[in-house]
Scaffold this active site. Structure first.
Site, PDB file in Angstrom:
ATOM      1  CD  GLU A 113      10.224   0.720   7.550  1.00  0.00           C
ATOM      2  OE1 GLU A 113       9.127   0.137   7.582  1.00  0.00           O
ATOM      3  OE2 GLU A 113      10.861   0.922   6.513  1.00  0.00           O
ATOM      4  CG  HIS A 241       3.308   6.149   5.081  1.00  0.00           C
ATOM      5  ND1 HIS A 241       4.108   7.135   5.618  1.00  0.00           N
ATOM      6  CD2 HIS A 241       4.081   5.044   4.986  1.00  0.00           C
ATOM      7  CE1 HIS A 241       5.312   6.634   5.835  1.00  0.00           C
ATOM      8  NE2 HIS A 241       5.322   5.359   5.465  1.00  0.00           N
ATOM      9  NE  ARG A 288       3.591   2.792   8.167  1.00  0.00           N
ATOM     10  CZ  ARG A 288       3.935   2.039   7.166  1.00  0.00           C
ATOM     11  NH1 ARG A 288       2.999   1.481   6.437  1.00  0.00           N
ATOM     12  NH2 ARG A 288       5.180   1.862   6.875  1.00  0.00           N
ATOM     13  CG  HIS A 349       1.094   3.551   2.668  1.00  0.00           C
ATOM     14  ND1 HIS A 349       1.941   3.945   1.658  1.00  0.00           N
ATOM     15  CD2 HIS A 349       1.747   2.554   3.343  1.00  0.00           C
ATOM     16  CE1 HIS A 349       3.066   3.239   1.717  1.00  0.00           C
ATOM     17  NE2 HIS A 349       2.963   2.383   2.713  1.00  0.00           N
ATOM     18  NE  ARG A 384       1.108  -2.560   5.489  1.00  0.00           N
ATOM     19  CZ  ARG A 384       2.207  -1.974   5.024  1.00  0.00           C
ATOM     20  NH1 ARG A 384       3.371  -2.616   5.049  1.00  0.00           N
ATOM     21  NH2 ARG A 384       2.170  -0.767   4.529  1.00  0.00           N
TER      22      ARG A 384
HETATM   23  P1  FAD Z   1       0.979  -4.731  -6.350  1.00  0.00           P
HETATM   24  O1  FAD Z   1       2.424  -4.635  -6.218  1.00  0.00           O
HETATM   25  O2  FAD Z   1       0.198  -3.486  -6.247  1.00  0.00           O
HETATM   26  O3  FAD Z   1       0.661  -5.389  -7.770  1.00  0.00           O
HETATM   27  C1  FAD Z   1      -0.674  -5.460  -8.244  1.00  0.00           C
HETATM   28  C2  FAD Z   1      -0.625  -5.824  -9.710  1.00  0.00           C
HETATM   29  O4  FAD Z   1      -1.930  -6.145 -10.190  1.00  0.00           O
HETATM   30  C3  FAD Z   1      -0.131  -4.692 -10.604  1.00  0.00           C
HETATM   31  O5  FAD Z   1       0.743  -5.253 -11.550  1.00  0.00           O
HETATM   32  C4  FAD Z   1      -1.408  -4.191 -11.272  1.00  0.00           C
HETATM   33  O6  FAD Z   1      -1.193  -3.578 -12.510  1.00  0.00           O
HETATM   34  C5  FAD Z   1      -2.163  -5.495 -11.422  1.00  0.00           C
HETATM   35  N1  FAD Z   1      -3.611  -5.365 -11.573  1.00  0.00           N
HETATM   36  C6  FAD Z   1      -4.471  -4.737 -10.725  1.00  0.00           C
HETATM   37  N2  FAD Z   1      -5.738  -4.859 -11.188  1.00  0.00           N
HETATM   38  C7  FAD Z   1      -5.664  -5.585 -12.338  1.00  0.00           C
HETATM   39  C8  FAD Z   1      -6.631  -6.025 -13.278  1.00  0.00           C
HETATM   40  N3  FAD Z   1      -7.927  -5.738 -13.178  1.00  0.00           N
HETATM   41  N4  FAD Z   1      -6.206  -6.754 -14.347  1.00  0.00           N
HETATM   42  C9  FAD Z   1      -4.882  -7.035 -14.504  1.00  0.00           C
HETATM   43  N5  FAD Z   1      -3.922  -6.629 -13.659  1.00  0.00           N
HETATM   44  C10 FAD Z   1      -4.319  -5.917 -12.578  1.00  0.00           C
HETATM   45  N6  FAD Z   1       5.330  -2.514   1.988  1.00  0.00           N
HETATM   46  C11 FAD Z   1       6.388  -3.027   2.656  1.00  0.00           C
HETATM   47  O7  FAD Z   1       6.307  -4.139   3.187  1.00  0.00           O
HETATM   48  N7  FAD Z   1       7.556  -2.327   2.722  1.00  0.00           N
HETATM   49  C12 FAD Z   1       7.710  -1.107   2.148  1.00  0.00           C
HETATM   50  O8  FAD Z   1       8.780  -0.526   2.209  1.00  0.00           O
HETATM   51  C13 FAD Z   1       6.610  -0.538   1.473  1.00  0.00           C
HETATM   52  N8  FAD Z   1       6.701   0.702   0.927  1.00  0.00           N
HETATM   53  C14 FAD Z   1       5.655   1.161   0.188  1.00  0.00           C
HETATM   54  C15 FAD Z   1       5.781   2.390  -0.456  1.00  0.00           C
HETATM   55  C16 FAD Z   1       4.774   2.855  -1.281  1.00  0.00           C
HETATM   56  C17 FAD Z   1       4.918   4.182  -1.984  1.00  0.00           C
HETATM   57  C18 FAD Z   1       3.599   2.077  -1.450  1.00  0.00           C
HETATM   58  C19 FAD Z   1       2.491   2.545  -2.350  1.00  0.00           C
HETATM   59  C20 FAD Z   1       3.455   0.870  -0.774  1.00  0.00           C
HETATM   60  C21 FAD Z   1       4.468   0.408   0.040  1.00  0.00           C
HETATM   61  N9  FAD Z   1       4.359  -0.803   0.714  1.00  0.00           N
HETATM   62  C22 FAD Z   1       5.432  -1.304   1.395  1.00  0.00           C
HETATM   63  C23 FAD Z   1       3.207  -1.663   0.511  1.00  0.00           C
HETATM   64  C24 FAD Z   1       3.588  -2.729  -0.531  1.00  0.00           C
HETATM   65  O9  FAD Z   1       4.415  -2.129  -1.510  1.00  0.00           O
HETATM   66  C25 FAD Z   1       2.389  -3.331  -1.201  1.00  0.00           C
HETATM   67  O10 FAD Z   1       1.427  -3.701  -0.262  1.00  0.00           O
HETATM   68  C26 FAD Z   1       2.811  -4.561  -1.983  1.00  0.00           C
HETATM   69  O11 FAD Z   1       3.832  -4.224  -2.886  1.00  0.00           O
HETATM   70  C27 FAD Z   1       1.626  -5.139  -2.731  1.00  0.00           C
HETATM   71  O12 FAD Z   1       2.110  -6.128  -3.589  1.00  0.00           O
HETATM   72  P2  FAD Z   1       1.064  -6.918  -4.468  1.00  0.00           P
HETATM   73  O13 FAD Z   1       1.842  -7.848  -5.329  1.00  0.00           O
HETATM   74  O14 FAD Z   1      -0.007  -7.466  -3.631  1.00  0.00           O
HETATM   75  O15 FAD Z   1       0.351  -5.784  -5.358  1.00  0.00           O
HETATM   76  C1  SIN Z   2       7.822   3.075   4.267  1.00  0.00           C
HETATM   77  O1  SIN Z   2       8.891   2.921   3.685  1.00  0.00           O
HETATM   78  O2  SIN Z   2       7.627   3.903   5.144  1.00  0.00           O
HETATM   79  C2  SIN Z   2       6.693   2.212   3.866  1.00  0.00           C
HETATM   80  C3  SIN Z   2       6.830   0.930   4.533  1.00  0.00           C
HETATM   81  C4  SIN Z   2       5.548   0.164   4.478  1.00  0.00           C
HETATM   82  O3  SIN Z   2       4.540   0.617   3.944  1.00  0.00           O
HETATM   83  O4  SIN Z   2       5.554  -0.944   5.013  1.00  0.00           O
END
Ligand code: FAD
Ligand code: SIN
Length: 523
Positions: A113, A241, A288, A349, A384
Site C-alpha cells: 500500500e 483516505h 496518503r 478516514h 499514519r
Molecule cells: P474500533 O474498531 O472503531 O472500535 C471502537 C469500539 O468502541 C466500537 O465497538 C464502538 O461501538 C465502541 N464505542 C465507541 N464509543 C463508545 C461508548 N461511548 N460506549 C461504549 N462503546 C463505545 N486500518 C488498518 O490498519 N488497515 C486497514 O486495512 C484499515 N482499513 C480501514 C477501512 C475502513 C473503512 C475504516 C473505517 C478504517 C480502516 N482502518 C484500517 C483503520 C482501522 O480499522 C481502525 O483504526 C481500527 O480498526 C480501530 O480499532 P479500535 O479497536 O481502536 O476501534
Molecule cells: C485501505 O485498505 O486502504 C485502508 C488501510 C488503512 O486505513 O490503513
C-alpha cells in the site's frame, strides 16, 4: 445499579477485544459496547495489517517507511517498539484463528500500500477487519472471565470530581474509578466501578459529513477523557483516505482499498490522464496526505466533483479474487471496473491524535489506559502509514495488559461513588434540535477544517462551533441523558479540539496543511 469489575473495557473493536482476551487471564473483565458487539471501524478494515514477514523485508525498512509517512513527527522509540513487536502480535492473531490469505505456494499473500517500500500487508480478501473481529469475538465468547454488554453506552468516566473534589488539568493524581454507562435498551444509567478502565472507543469520523467511518465513530472516549481533564494531543492530524467511492448520498462512504493501487490501479482525471507523478515520484502509491491533497487540488482546479481509479488494465481473475467485496459493490452500481474507471473522492478516514498515552498505554489519568485509534502513542506522527492502525492496536493492547496486570493487585475499588444524577432533567421535547446540530457540526468541519485549511477558515469554524457548544450545554443541563445527546456533546468537543490544536500549529506538516504555509508537492 452498581456493577463491580476488575477491568472495564469500553469498545469492542480490535483494540478492546485484544486487551480483554489477555486481561481475562488475570481478572474479571466487563466489556461494554454501544452498538452490536461487532460494530466498529475494525469491522470495515479492508487492506489489512502491516508486519515484517519475509526475509526481503526488515524491521528497519518498515520503521523507515513509518517515519517517512509521519513527516518527522513520529516518536522513533515508539515506532521501533511497534514494528519490532508487531510480527509476534500478528502471529497471535493467527494462533487464535484469524485466516489471512495465502498464495499458490502456501505463503502469506502480502499486499503493498501507499508509502510501503515492501509487500508486507497480511489480509483476508478485502474484508480483513471482518475476519479479525470474527476470530476475536469467537474467543471472547468462550472465555468465562469476560462479560460482554452490548448496547451499553459510556457517558463519562468517574473521577474525584464525582466525590465532590475540585479537579483541574494540573491536578497531579486524577484517578479513574470506572464509568457511568447508559443501558440504551431501557434508558437506565448504571455505575460501573472498576480497578482498571481501558478506553478503546475508536475514531471520530462522524464529526465530518463525508467519512469512511460507521456511525459509532463519534470520538466518545477522547471527549470523556478531555472532560475529565486528561491529556489529548495531535488532534489536528485528521487523515483523509484518498479513494472512497464517489456515490452521493451514501453514508458512510464506501472505501476502495489502497491495496488496489498496490495491485496496479492508477489515479486519473476525467481526460484519462495520470496525474500523481506531478506531485510525487511514487505516483499513485505516495503516502496518503500527499495523494489526498493532490486529488483535492486536481478537483478544485478542474472543477470536478471526483477523479478516477483506473483498473481496466488489471488481471480480471486476480482483481476479483483479491477484491471481491469492492468488485461486487461497483458492479451493483453499474460500474464494471474492467470497462469503466471508478469515480473516487477523498473522505475522512482516521485520527492520528487522541488520548495521550505512554509506552504502556497509560493515559495521564491514573488507572485509565487507552488503546487503538482513540489513543495517541506517537507511532503515526503527522500522518499514519497505511495498515499500521490494526498493528498499533494489537501491540498496545498487549503493552497495556502487561502493565495493568501488575498494577491490578495494588488497586481497590473506590467507595462513596454516587449514582448518576438525573435531577431536574426532562425528556427531550424535540429530537430535531439534536439531529440538526449534529449535521451543522459536520458541515462546519467539512467546509472549514478539511484537507486544506487556512487560519481564516479555522477561526470561522471555531466561532460557529462555539455557538453550537453553548446551545448544547444548555440543552444537556436540562435534558434526560440519551445516546444521541451525549454523542452530540462529544462531537462538538472533538470538533473544538481539532480546531484548537490546528490553530496552535503554525506550519504545514503531514496531514495539517495550512495554505499560509505551502508545501512543495502542490503544483
Ligand atoms: P474500533 O474498531 O472503531 O472500535 C471502537 C469500539 O468502541 C466500537 O465497538 C464502538 O461501538 C465502541 N464505542 C465507541 N464509543 C463508545 C461508548 N461511548 N460506549 C461504549 N462503546 C463505545 N486500518 C488498518 O490498519 N488497515 C486497514 O486495512 C484499515 N482499513 C480501514 C477501512 C475502513 C473503512 C475504516 C473505517 C478504517 C480502516 N482502518 C484500517 C483503520 C482501522 O480499522 C481502525 O483504526 C481500527 O480498526 C480501530 O480499532 P479500535 O479497536 O481502536 O476501534
Ligand atoms: C485501505 O485498505 O486502504 C485502508 C488501510 C488503512 O486505513 O490503513
Amino acid at each position: 445499579m452498581f456493577i463491580k469489575t476488575d477491568y472495564l473495557v469500553i469498545g469492542s473493536g480490535i483494540a478492546g477485544l485484544s486487551f480483554a482476551l489477555k486481561a481475562a487471564e488475570s481478572g474479571k473483565v466487563m466489556l461494554i459496547t454501544k452498538s452490536n458487539e461487532d460494530e466498529s471501524n475494525t469491522k470495515y478494515a479492508q487492506g489489512g495489517i502491516a508486519a515484517v514477514w519475509h526475509s526481503a523485508d526488515s524491521f528497519e525498512k518498515h520503521i523507515a517507511d513509518t517515519l517517512n509517512a509521519g513527516a518527522g513527527l513520529c516518536n522513533e522509540k515508539i515506532v521501533r517498539q511497534v514494528v519490532s513487536e508487531g510480527t509476534k502480535r500478528v502471529e497471535e492473531l493467527i494462533d487464535l484463528g484469524t485466516q489471512f490469505d495465502r498464495n499458490a505456494n502456501g505463503q502469506y499473500d502480502l499486499a503493498k500500500e501507499g508509502g510501503h517500500s515492501e509487500h508486507r500487508i497480511l489480509h483476508h480478501k478485502d474484508v480483513t477487519g471482518l475476519e479479525i473481529e470474527r476470530a476475536l469475538l469467537k474467543k471472547i465468547h468462550s472465555h468465562g472471565n469476560i462479560t460482554v454488554l452490548d448496547h451499553y453506552f459510556a457517558i463519562d468516566i468517574i473521577t474525584q470530581h464525582h466525590l465532590g473534589k475540585r479537579v483541574t488539568s494540573s491536578t497531579p493524581d486524577i484517578t479513574c474509578y470506572g464509568a457511568y454507562v447508559l443501558n440504551t435498551k431501557n434508558g437506565h444509567v448504571d455505575t460501573v466501578l472498576s480497578k482498571i478502565t481501558v478506553m478503546a472507543t475508536g475514531g471520530i469520523g462522524q464529526v465530518y459529513s463525508t467519512t469512511t467511518n460507521p456511525v459509532i465513530a463519534t470520538g466518545d472516549g477522547i471527549a470523556m477523557v478531555y472532560r475529565a481533564k486528561g491529556k489529548v494531543k495531535d488532534m489536528e492530524f485528521v487523515q483523509f483516505h484518498p479513494t472512497s467511492l464517489y456515490n452521493p448520498g451514501e453514508r458512510p462512504s464506501f472505501l476502495i482499498t489502497e491495496a488496489m493501487r498496490g495491485f496496479g490501479a492508477i489515479l486519473k482525471t476525467a481526460d484519462n490522464r495520470e496525474f500523481m507523478h506531478k506531485y510525487d515520484a511514487r505516483g499513485s502509491l505516495a503516502p496518503r496526505d500527499i495523494v489526498s491533497r493532490a486529488i483535492d487540488h486536481e478537483m478544485k482546479t478542474r472543477g470536478d466533483d471526483f477523479v478516477y481509479l483506473d483498473c481496466r488494465h488489471l488481471d480480471r481473475k486476480g482483481l476479483i479474487d483479491h477484491f471481491p467485496n469492492i468488485y461486487t459493490k461497483c458492479m451493483g452500481l453499474g460500474i464494471d471496473p474492467f470497462l469503466n474507471m471508478i469515480p473516487i473522492v477523498p473522505a475522512q478516514h482516521y485520527l492520528c491524535g487522541g488520548i495521550a498515552v505512554d509506552e504502556f498505554a497509560q493515559s495521564s489519568i491514573l488507572n485509565l489506559y487507552a488503546v487503538g485509534e482513540c489513543a495517541c502513542t506517537g507511532l503515526h506522527g503527522a500522518n499514519r502509514l497505511a495498515s499500521n492502525s490494526l498493528l498499533e492496536a494489537v501491540v498496545y493492547a498487549h503493552r497495556a495488559f502487561e502493565n495493568a496486570r501488575l498494577k491490578l493487585p495494588e488497586i481497590s475499588l473506590q467507595g462513596g461513588i454516587p449514582e448518576w444524577n438525573a435531577e431536574g432533567t426532562e425528556h427531550a421535547e424535540e429530537m430535531v434540535l439534536i439531529t440538526q446540530s449534529r449535521k451543522e457540526v459536520q458541515q462546519i468541519m467539512s467546509n472549514y477544517v478539511g484537507i486544506v485549511r487556512s487560519s481564516l477558515r479555522l477561526k470561522r469554524a471555531f466561532d460557529r462551533l462555539e455557538i453550537l457548544y453553548k446551545e448544547n450545554e444548555a440543552l444537556y443541563e436540562k435534558t434526560t441523558i440519551t445516546q444521541a445527546l451525549s454523542e452530540l456533546r462529544n462531537l462538538i468537543c472533538i470538533g473544538y479540539l481539532i480546531i484548537k490544536q490546528a490553530m496552535e500549529r503554525k506550519e504545514s506538516v503531514g496531514l495539517h496543511y495550512l495554505i499560509e504555509f505551502k508545501k512543495k508537492e502542490t503544483v
